[in-house]
Scaffold this motif. Structure first.
Motif, PDB file in Angstrom:
ATOM      1  N   GLY A 190       0.834  -1.198   0.000  1.00 46.66           N
ATOM      2  CA  GLY A 190       0.000   0.000   0.000  1.00 46.66           C
ATOM      3  C   GLY A 190       0.868   1.246   0.000  1.00 46.66           C
ATOM      4  O   GLY A 190       1.953   1.255   0.575  1.00 46.66           O
ATOM      5  N   LEU A 192       0.755   5.826  -0.416  1.00 47.32           N
ATOM      6  CA  LEU A 192       0.026   7.073  -0.601  1.00 47.32           C
ATOM      7  C   LEU A 192       0.392   7.654  -1.957  1.00 47.32           C
ATOM      8  O   LEU A 192       1.544   7.578  -2.389  1.00 47.32           O
ATOM      9  CB  LEU A 192       0.416   8.078   0.484  1.00 47.32           C
ATOM     10  CG  LEU A 192      -0.044   7.769   1.912  1.00 47.32           C
ATOM     11  CD1 LEU A 192       0.616   8.727   2.885  1.00 47.32           C
ATOM     12  CD2 LEU A 192      -1.549   7.875   2.015  1.00 47.32           C
ATOM     13  N   ILE A 194       0.809  10.585  -2.666  1.00 43.47           N
ATOM     14  CA  ILE A 194       1.733  11.718  -2.556  1.00 43.47           C
ATOM     15  C   ILE A 194       3.140  11.273  -2.144  1.00 43.47           C
ATOM     16  O   ILE A 194       4.037  12.092  -1.994  1.00 43.47           O
ATOM     17  CB  ILE A 194       1.228  12.755  -1.532  1.00 43.47           C
ATOM     18  CG1 ILE A 194       0.976  12.090  -0.186  1.00 43.47           C
ATOM     19  CG2 ILE A 194      -0.029  13.444  -2.039  1.00 43.47           C
ATOM     20  CD1 ILE A 194       0.770  13.074   0.946  1.00 43.47           C
ATOM     21  N   ASP A 195       3.328   9.966  -1.974  1.00 41.26           N
ATOM     22  CA  ASP A 195       4.644   9.466  -1.586  1.00 41.26           C
ATOM     23  C   ASP A 195       5.462   9.186  -2.856  1.00 41.26           C
ATOM     24  O   ASP A 195       5.375   8.117  -3.455  1.00 41.26           O
ATOM     25  CB  ASP A 195       4.487   8.191  -0.748  1.00 41.26           C
ATOM     26  CG  ASP A 195       5.797   7.757  -0.111  1.00 41.26           C
ATOM     27  OD1 ASP A 195       6.861   7.984  -0.745  1.00 41.26           O
ATOM     28  OD2 ASP A 195       5.768   7.207   0.997  1.00 41.26           O
ATOM     29  N   LEU A 198       7.644   5.881  -3.163  1.00 39.49           N
ATOM     30  CA  LEU A 198       6.912   4.632  -3.336  1.00 39.49           C
ATOM     31  C   LEU A 198       6.159   4.599  -4.663  1.00 39.49           C
ATOM     32  O   LEU A 198       5.970   3.534  -5.255  1.00 39.49           O
ATOM     33  CB  LEU A 198       5.946   4.416  -2.171  1.00 39.49           C
ATOM     34  CG  LEU A 198       6.611   3.986  -0.871  1.00 39.49           C
ATOM     35  CD1 LEU A 198       5.590   3.876   0.257  1.00 39.49           C
ATOM     36  CD2 LEU A 198       7.333   2.652  -1.044  1.00 39.49           C
TER      37      LEU A 198
ATOM     38  N   ASP B  57      -2.975  -3.110   5.433  1.00 36.13           N
ATOM     39  CA  ASP B  57      -1.632  -2.775   4.973  1.00 36.13           C
ATOM     40  C   ASP B  57      -1.005  -1.723   5.867  1.00 36.13           C
ATOM     41  O   ASP B  57       0.139  -1.816   6.266  1.00 36.13           O
ATOM     42  CB  ASP B  57      -1.692  -2.222   3.555  1.00 36.13           C
ATOM     43  CG  ASP B  57      -2.432  -3.150   2.623  1.00 36.13           C
ATOM     44  OD1 ASP B  57      -2.056  -3.212   1.468  1.00 36.13           O
ATOM     45  OD2 ASP B  57      -3.362  -3.829   3.082  1.00 36.13           O
ATOM     46  N   ARG B  61       2.199  -2.175   7.809  1.00 34.86           N
ATOM     47  CA  ARG B  61       3.339  -1.441   7.310  1.00 34.86           C
ATOM     48  C   ARG B  61       4.005  -0.676   8.431  1.00 34.86           C
ATOM     49  O   ARG B  61       5.210  -0.539   8.483  1.00 34.86           O
ATOM     50  CB  ARG B  61       2.890  -0.481   6.228  1.00 34.86           C
ATOM     51  CG  ARG B  61       4.060   0.085   5.551  1.00 34.86           C
ATOM     52  CD  ARG B  61       3.682   0.633   4.222  1.00 34.86           C
ATOM     53  NE  ARG B  61       4.534   1.752   3.946  1.00 34.86           N
ATOM     54  CZ  ARG B  61       4.152   2.783   3.264  1.00 34.86           C
ATOM     55  NH1 ARG B  61       2.938   2.852   2.812  1.00 34.86           N
ATOM     56  NH2 ARG B  61       4.992   3.747   3.038  1.00 34.86           N
ATOM     57  N   GLY B 346      -2.023  11.776   4.502  1.00 34.00           N
ATOM     58  CA  GLY B 346      -2.221  11.664   3.069  1.00 34.00           C
ATOM     59  C   GLY B 346      -3.242  12.637   2.539  1.00 34.00           C
ATOM     60  O   GLY B 346      -3.418  12.765   1.347  1.00 34.00           O
TER      61      GLY B 346
END
Lengths: 498, 389
Positions: A190, A192, A194-195, A198, B57, B61, B346
């Protein structure tokens, strides 16, 4: 999902029905309700605006036609627009000419990628394919283990290694070729939108496996932000579609619908329950019917076809129509039903099932069906055909034989009588059922709605008789084998819609 | 597909089922609920379904983050102190754009209201709460209490802050040890905080972060790994526990969550822990049997010497209007005392908490601003609203 939209329409439309012509004010009123309903369903506000504009253009000045009232025409237009909004056609997967066909899943944390990967692999397997799962989520410790467990349940092997996600994906592809697998499903971590780091990683994974299909996994409960997220993923990965998860909750799923509209990619699959089989291609036209409260009978029929023994099914259906449905038939149908998946999942597909009933059904599990089965199996063939012969002594014997109580047996028999009555009503006089069947292969939503209305499905929820079976149980619990004692009907708790 | 006759036959069957199923469903459902009451849940059935849609997740994570931090000291990420603006800043722009348009007009026009409405809707505040906020403002503009767009924006801000501020009912997060201090001798209760919510919202991570925070503050915390359903949930919490140097009680996978919580309370009582932080498995709020299971966990946790002090509903900030339905059900079922809003890093969203506060009076108590242990902070309405604007 979306039940309230239908509720909202009812009030307004009932007023519109008597009019020969819709004014702009009438249409505006309807559109305001639609707007609120869609926003409450988390449809993105820009999408809502486009939708209401489109409906308005088509609605103003509608003439009264011979067979449709203006209100019905509005419903028809809304339905058509909604179908268009939901994606038009069902996705048709084209398998790669040089296998394997590679499918990549991506999404936010907690959206359900790993479970979806396994469900998707199982779906491919049911299509006669030979898939391989790749666990490229090395970010969280147990992700690969989770995938292995799920893969085991789905009967699909899982490839992963402790290197890095890009390498795992590439190696997975090689492995699929080596093993001659024709579909590769790649699970990713998973992230984001905005990351940047990743997002770059997932881009490199895509570069390594060159997916034929890239799906964004979207939680049905997501709000307005879903569109921004999808746009970001689309920029990075060029999505082919969306997979909608957790549709078994009571979220309306409007966010996913918006994603389709804004990103221009369809909702390809939807996941509607915890079981691996609660997953299928997304049918936009049926979904629109469901949104309008018509249920999704076609999906149910397909599900039935896929899992049920046709001969048994036909026999049962004939028995219902001819009014000679016996406990033996009931037992057979019950066993068929179990093959189809969760009861609540099926109920959600049917039109006209009261909400509290759906909620109650979410609590059902196989043990209840087991008990009913046990009771019927403890009867002689004669008793199954003619339950009237079951007297007190036989009840005790049946209860002992099935490990239940006579109260349970009584309750089942009573329920069965109610059911028979209902079915006779359905079979006779053509009624809604006859009308439905007369229409051929594809029952019209209207016929289904009628069936839901007066065919008795809705009435069941209100039938006080249905309480008896359940009511007998609590009082009798823990008194196994003490035949003859009447279970009192107290203590029934009906989980109500809140 | 198949021929029409077969399909028609199938549809007949479906109708037959439609008759049979509701009966089974209603009766079965009731019996399950009653069984859960009487005997307690035997975990979730069927056992075969190890992992559900409970894709967690984020939770897991965070577990990975814990490992990474423990192992990779070579590359220490600069841990900035978590602030709303700093974290939300990444996703700013949308709301600000609307307000810029509002301010630039010079006076309040119909378009002003449209912009404000759209901004609030986009923040997931919801139609009801948005209408209420704007209707009130319209009245005040008409009455001449608000002059000009700037004053309007400030008034909206102030209203939102007021809406999100806890009432006089002491809605702040409980102070660990307060209830215990009030008791005497053997009557000192073990305080229990319960964490509940749907799948994938970040419950386990929240428990882990909070354990870290409280333990650092000197509170003797015991973790109860009440998520016995999801594979590796206990393992993940154990990593947080070791990181926070806190004790943990774990049960068998697939075991009864109530018994885990019971054991935790017993151990806390005998070993002198102040506080038990109890994780639970994610559950959709419309699954009646799972909500019943949760009710039992709460009852068991509240049995002396245990005392449930907080029941925190963990909510993903990207959740839309369904968040309200979640809050309603969990509030009714287990007397939720507050909301933890997660994954705010986010998104400049989380507007659903406005609707939750307004309709249910449930305050936000904690906010998750990132994946680090330090990123769980107390909720500050002013800072939250500021960050949105």
């Amino acid at each position: 999902m979306f039940e309230t939209l239908t509720d909202r329409f009812e009030g307004i439309l009932s007023r519109l029905r008597s009019r020969g012509r819709l004014t702009e004010a009438d249409v505006d009123e309807v559109l305001r309700e639609i707007r609120t309903a869609l926003l409450e369903a988390d449809v993105e506000i820009g999408v809502v605006r486009g939708f209401t504009d489109a409906v308005r253009r088509r609605c103003v000045g509608l003439e009264l036609t011979s067979h449709l009232s203006p209100g019905q025409q509005v419903i028809k237009i809304v339905n058509e627009e909604l179908t268009a909004l939901l994606g038009g056609e069902t996705l048709r997967l084209a398998y790669a000419s040089r296998p394997p066909t590679v499918v990549l899943l991506a999404g936010l944390q907690g959206s359900g990628k790993t479970t979806t990967s396994a469900k998707l692999a199982r779906w491919f397997k049911q299509q006669g394919r030979n898939p391989l799962l790749v666990g490229a989520d090395l970010q969280r410790p147990a992700a690969v283990e989770q995938l292995r467990v799920l893969g085991g349940q789905a009967g699909v092997s899982v490839f992963s290694e402790a290197t890095d996600p890009v390498a795992v994906a590439a190696a997975g592809l090689d492995e699929a070729r080596r093993l001659g697998r024709d579909v590769l499903v790649v699970d990713t971590a998973g992230r984001l939108a905005i990351d940047a780091e990743l997002m770059d990683e997932v881009r490199r994974i895509a570069g390594a496996v060159r997916p034929d299909y890239t799906f964004l996994v979207v939680d049905a409960m997501t709000g307005q932000d879903a569109v921004a997220t999808a746009e970001a993923f689309h920029r990075t990965l060029e999505l082919d579609g969306v997979i909608l998860t957790k549709l078994d909750g009571d979220a309306r799923g409007g966010a996913a619908l918006s994603v389709k509209e804004v990103v221009g990619r369809p909702i390809a699959f939807a996941s509607t329950g915890e079981k691996l089989d609660d997953f299928d291609l997304f049918h936009p036209d049926r979904m629109a019917d469901r949104i309008l409260g018509m249920g999704d009978v076609l999906s149910l029929i397909e599900q039935a076809e896929r899992t049920m023994d046709q001969e048994v099914a036909t026999k049962g259906a004939a028995a219902i129509l001819e009014g000679r449905f016996t406990l033996e038939d009931f037992l057979e149908q019950l066993q068929q039903v179990r093959k189809m998946g969760s009861v609540s999942g099926m109920l959600s597909l049917l039109p006209g099932i009261p909400k509290d009933l759906k909620q109650a059904s979410s609590a059902v599990d196989d043990r209840q069906i087991n008990r009913v089965e046990a009771i019927i199996q403890s009867m002689t063939p004669g008793e199954r055909v003619d339950p009237a012969v079951i007297d007190g002594a036989r009840r005790v014997r049946i209860a002992d034989g099935s490990g239940t109580t006579t109260a349970d047996v009584n309750a089942l028999l009573k329920q069965f009588r109610e059911m028979q009555k209902l079915m006779k009503g359905m079979g006779k006089g053509g009624g809604a059922l006859g009308g439905l069947l007369g229409r051929g292969a594809k029952p019209s939503p209207r016929a289904l709605a009628e069936l839901a209305g007066d065919g008795g499905l809705a009435a069941l929820g209100a039938d006080p008789g249905t309480a008896a079976w359940a009511g007998a149980r609590p009082a009798a619990a823990g008194k196994k084998g003490k035949g003859g004692k009447k279970g009192k009907g107290g203590g029934r708790v009906t989980p109500k819609a809140r | 597909m198949t021929d029409p006759v077969a399909l028609a036959a199938a549809s007949e069957v479906v109708i037959g089922l439609a008759v049979a199923l509701p009966l089974v469903a209603v009766t079965g459902g009731t019996v399950v609920a009653l069984r859960l009451r009487g005997r307690g849940a035997k975990g979730r059935v069927p056992v075969g379904e190890v992992a559900s849609d409970a894709a967690t997740d984020e939770e897991l994570r965070a577990g990975a983050t814990a490992v990474a931090v423990a192992e990779a000291t070579a590359a220490p990420p600069a841990v900035e102190p978590a602030t709303y603006r700093g974290r939300l800043g990444k996703a700013r722009g949308l709301f600000a754009g609307y307000l810029g348009a509002v301010r630039s007009r010079g006076r309040i026009e119909p378009a002003t209201w449209d912009d404000l409405e759209e901004a609030l809707i986009r923040a997931d505040v919801g139609v009801g709460a948005t209408d209420a906020l704007l209707d009130d403002l319209r009245g005040r503009v008409k009455a001449g209490d608000i002059a000009g767009p700037d004053a309007l924006v400030e008034a909206l801000k102030a209203d939102l802050v007021a809406m999100l501020s806890p009432g006089a009912g002491g809605a702040d997060l409980a102070v660990p040890g307060a209830a215990a201090a009030a008791g005497e001798g053997d009557d000192r209760p073990v305080e229990v905080w319960l964490f509940v919510g749907v799948n994938g919202v970040g419950k386990t991570t929240t428990v882990g972060k909070l354990a870290h925070r409280l333990a650092t503050g000197g509170v003797r915390v015991l973790l109860a790994a009440g998520d016995t359903f999801r594979a590796a949930a206990g393992e993940q919490l154990a990593q947080w526990a070791s990181r926070a140097d806190a004790d943990i009680v774990r049960g068998a996978e697939g075991g009864d969550p109530s018994s885990v919580v019971f054991d935790a309370v017993q151990r806390a009582a005998s070993r002198g822990h102040t506080l038990v932080l109890a994780d639970t498995a994610g559950r959709l709020h419309n699954k009646v049997n799972l909500i019943e299971e949760l009710k039992k966990v709460r009852r068991v946790a509240d049995r002396p010497p245990g005392r449930v002090v907080e029941v925190l509903l963990v909510l993903d900030a990207t959740t839309g209007q369904n968040g309200l339905a979640q809050a309603k059900v969990f509030l009714e079922a287990v007397d939720v005392t507050g909301v933890v809003l997660t994954k705010l890093d986010g998104t400049a969203k989380g507007g659903i908490v406005v609707a939750i506060q307004r309709e249910l009076g449930l305050p936000v108590k904690l906010v998750g601003l990132g994946e680090g242990a330090e990123d769980l902070v107390d909720f500050d309405p002013g800072a939250f609203v500021d960050a949105l604007f």
